[in-house]
Scaffold this motif. Structure first.
Motif, short mmCIF file in Angstrom:
data_model
loop_
_atom_site.label_atom_id
_atom_site.label_comp_id
_atom_site.label_asym_id
_atom_site.label_seq_id
_atom_site.Cartn_x
_atom_site.Cartn_y
_atom_site.Cartn_z
N GLY A 56 -1.32 8.36 10.71
CA GLY A 56 -1.23 6.82 11.09
C GLY A 56 0.23 6.33 11.14
N ARG A 57 0.64 5.41 11.93
CA ARG A 57 1.91 5.01 12.16
C ARG A 57 1.71 3.22 12.17
N SER A 58 0.86 2.81 11.36
CA SER A 58 0.92 1.23 11.33
C SER A 58 1.87 0.73 10.58
N THR A 93 -2.52 -1.09 -4.47
CA THR A 93 -2.03 -2.19 -3.58
C THR A 93 -2.09 -3.57 -4.16
N PHE A 139 -12.51 11.82 8.19
CA PHE A 139 -11.73 12.60 9.29
C PHE A 139 -11.23 13.88 9.06
N VAL A 165 -5.70 6.88 1.91
CA VAL A 165 -5.48 5.47 2.11
C VAL A 165 -6.79 4.54 2.73
N GLY A 166 -7.54 5.35 3.45
CA GLY A 166 -8.50 4.91 4.28
C GLY A 166 -9.64 4.12 3.48
N ILE A 167 -10.07 3.14 4.02
CA ILE A 167 -11.29 2.55 3.38
C ILE A 167 -12.18 1.95 4.45
N THR A 223 0.88 -1.11 -0.04
CA THR A 223 0.06 0.08 0.01
C THR A 223 0.86 1.25 -0.07
N HIS A 250 -0.29 10.42 15.16
CA HIS A 250 -1.04 9.16 15.58
C HIS A 250 -2.08 9.51 16.46
N SER A 251 -2.75 8.73 17.27
CA SER A 251 -3.82 9.09 18.14
C SER A 251 -3.25 9.96 19.49
N ALA A 282 -3.92 7.85 6.66
CA ALA A 282 -4.23 6.23 6.93
C ALA A 282 -4.57 5.94 8.45
N LEU A 283 -5.76 6.34 8.67
CA LEU A 283 -6.19 6.46 10.05
C LEU A 283 -7.28 5.20 10.17
N GLY A 284 -8.12 5.03 9.20
CA GLY A 284 -9.41 3.99 9.27
C GLY A 284 -10.37 5.01 9.97
N ARG A 285 -10.56 6.10 9.81
CA ARG A 285 -11.54 6.98 10.42
C ARG A 285 -12.32 7.81 8.99
P1 NAP Z 1 -4.43 0.83 11.76
O1 NAP Z 1 -3.40 -0.25 12.14
O2 NAP Z 1 -5.69 0.73 12.65
O3 NAP Z 1 -3.53 2.28 12.07
C1 NAP Z 1 -4.46 3.30 12.29
C2 NAP Z 1 -3.36 4.55 12.72
O4 NAP Z 1 -4.15 5.69 12.68
C3 NAP Z 1 -2.79 4.17 13.97
O5 NAP Z 1 -1.39 4.70 14.08
C4 NAP Z 1 -3.60 5.21 14.83
O6 NAP Z 1 -3.04 5.80 16.07
C5 NAP Z 1 -4.10 6.36 13.78
N1 NAP Z 1 -5.40 7.01 14.47
C6 NAP Z 1 -6.29 6.22 14.51
N2 NAP Z 1 -7.21 7.17 14.83
C7 NAP Z 1 -6.53 8.68 15.03
C8 NAP Z 1 -7.08 9.80 15.41
N3 NAP Z 1 -8.44 9.79 15.61
N4 NAP Z 1 -6.22 10.73 15.39
C9 NAP Z 1 -4.64 10.65 15.16
N5 NAP Z 1 -4.35 9.20 14.73
C10 NAP Z 1 -5.50 8.33 14.58
O7 NAP Z 1 -4.82 1.21 10.22
P2 NAP Z 1 -4.20 0.72 8.93
O8 NAP Z 1 -3.86 -0.62 8.70
O9 NAP Z 1 -2.82 1.60 8.81
O10 NAP Z 1 -5.03 1.17 7.96
C11 NAP Z 1 -5.66 2.56 7.87
C12 NAP Z 1 -6.56 2.84 6.80
O11 NAP Z 1 -6.14 2.47 5.31
C13 NAP Z 1 -7.60 1.76 7.19
O12 NAP Z 1 -9.00 2.44 6.64
C14 NAP Z 1 -7.63 0.45 6.31
O13 NAP Z 1 -8.65 0.20 5.76
C15 NAP Z 1 -6.92 1.25 5.02
N6 NAP Z 1 -6.15 0.48 4.23
C16 NAP Z 1 -6.12 0.59 2.76
C17 NAP Z 1 -5.40 -0.26 2.00
C18 NAP Z 1 -5.66 -0.11 0.65
O14 NAP Z 1 -5.25 -0.98 -0.01
N7 NAP Z 1 -6.02 0.96 0.05
C19 NAP Z 1 -4.55 -1.34 2.60
C20 NAP Z 1 -4.29 -1.15 4.02
C21 NAP Z 1 -5.16 -0.45 4.81
P3 NAP Z 1 -2.18 4.78 17.32
O15 NAP Z 1 -1.10 4.28 16.69
O16 NAP Z 1 -1.98 5.88 18.07
O17 NAP Z 1 -3.23 3.74 17.47
#
Ligand code: NAP
Length: 294
Positions: free
Chosen positions: A167-169, A278, A220, A235-237, A143, A195-196, A214-217
């Motif tokens: 986001g820092r995943s 991706t 946002f 990136v979010g979905i 991704t 990050h959060s 890339a938060l998943g919110r």
């Molecule tokens: P994840 O592992 O849940 O990580 C989310 C990150 O966002 C974490 O670092 C979290 O902080 C941060 N975050 C969440 N809420 C926040 C807020 N209110 N303020 C600030 N930071 C916040 O998610 P992910 O796997 O990286 O995926 C993120 C998004 O991308 C999702 O929607 C997923 O479906 C999408 N995605 C899409 C693809 C694609 O092919 N397009 C591929 C992968 C993922 P903390 O670390 O502090 O918890």
């Protein structure tokens, strides 16, 4: 809307076409196809769809794929055993274990059991380490690698720009930051990762020349978090229930597209932006794994 749209579908087609050409050459040279094994544990509906779509793409490109489906009650040691046996098979150049794994199973242990040379998802610590030290011989998570290609192929300057990654995943945010802070062509950015626990997010995001969400919110990132003329990569979905759709849901990104597209200079839509990249980068990584193995 004043922003220019980054067409992930069209750009992913370029990557897929180049990969298909590479696969054709590989087959002609080595008399075999690049091989990719999918491991799916359980019947998570999204995973069923994702693995099915990836297998179909392999077929289109001439990559030999095999899908191993294990029941959700499988033990972690059985999954590890399967991964180790795939590590030892010469005709399999790439292994992808579809996340999420059932509760109680360690995703880290399973990912780390994959031979780094077959880790086409780029999640193994060895490959993350190679990315961190700037070694091009590893695999980069699909991704963030896809977002990088979208920037490059849209002709968006990265060097010297301030990139803010939300986001820092391990899968998206962290590798994204590493890619763009690297020294060299198509990188050299100044990167801030949020990050959060980050304080006053809008003041940070408003500094971004390139904002990557890339938060998943869903929705946002609002217009007041974006500076005029910024490049916005979404990136979010998130699946949002929607009775007007046959599927019963619609997909939304992390960016409030309607308002942000009035301010940004470039923007990715959801769907049709980062998503198609991706799978394209997975195909490219599989070809690379096969080439490296020879
Ligand atoms: P994840 O592992 O849940 O990580 C989310 C990150 O966002 C974490 O670092 C979290 O902080 C941060 N975050 C969440 N809420 C926040 C807020 N209110 N303020 C600030 N930071 C916040 O998610 P992910 O796997 O990286 O995926 C993120 C998004 O991308 C999702 O929607 C997923 O479906 C999408 N995605 C899409 C693809 C694609 O092919 N397009 C591929 C992968 C993922 P903390 O670390 O502090 O918890």
């Amino acid at each position: 809307m004043s922003a220019r749209l980054i067409d992930g579908k069209a750009i992913s087609e370029q990557v897929l076409q180049e990969t298909q050409d590479g696969v054709t050459q590989f087959r002609a040279k080595h008399g075999c196809a690049p091989g990719l094994a999918f491991v799916r544990v359980g019947e998570d509906p999204a995973s069923v769809v994702y693995v099915g779509a990836k297998a179909k793409m392999c077929e289109r490109l001439g990559i030999q794929s095999q899908t191993f489906v294990l029941p959700a009650i499988t033990s972690e040691s059985q999954v590890l055993e399967l991964v180790r046996s795939l590590n030892g098979q010469k005709s399999i150049h790439g292994i992808l274990v579809q996340a999420p794994l059932p509760d109680g199973m360690s995703q880290d242990r399973v990912f780390e059991a994959i031979d780094p040379a077959k880790d086409v998802d780029g999640f193994h610590p060895m490959n993350v380490g190679k990315l961190a030290v700037g070694d091009p011989g590893g695999f980069i998570a699909c991704t963030p690698a896809g977002v990088h290609q979208l920037l490059i192929r849209s002709g968006i300057e990265i060097a010297g720009k301030h990139v803010v990654v939300l986001g820092r995943s391990r899968i998206v945010g962290k590798p994204m930051a590493l890619i763009l802070m690297e020294k060299g062509k198509y990188a050299d950015a100044t990167v801030t990762v949020c990050h959060s626990r980050s304080r006053d997010l809008p003041s940070l995001t408003r500094q971004a020349d390139i904002l990557i969400a890339a938060l998943g919110r869903n929705r946002f990132v609002k217009a007041d978090m974006v500076r005029d003329g910024a490049v916005v990569m979404d990136v979010g979905i998130t699946r949002v229930p929607d009775s007007s759709k046959k599927s019963g849901f619609r997909l939304e990104g992390d960016v409030d597209f309607g308002s942000v597209s009035e301010k940004a200079s470039w923007i990715t839509p959801v769907p049709g932006g980062v998503g198609p990249m991706t799978i394209a980068m997975l195909m490219a990584n599989t070809l690379k794994a096969a080439q490296f193995s020879m």
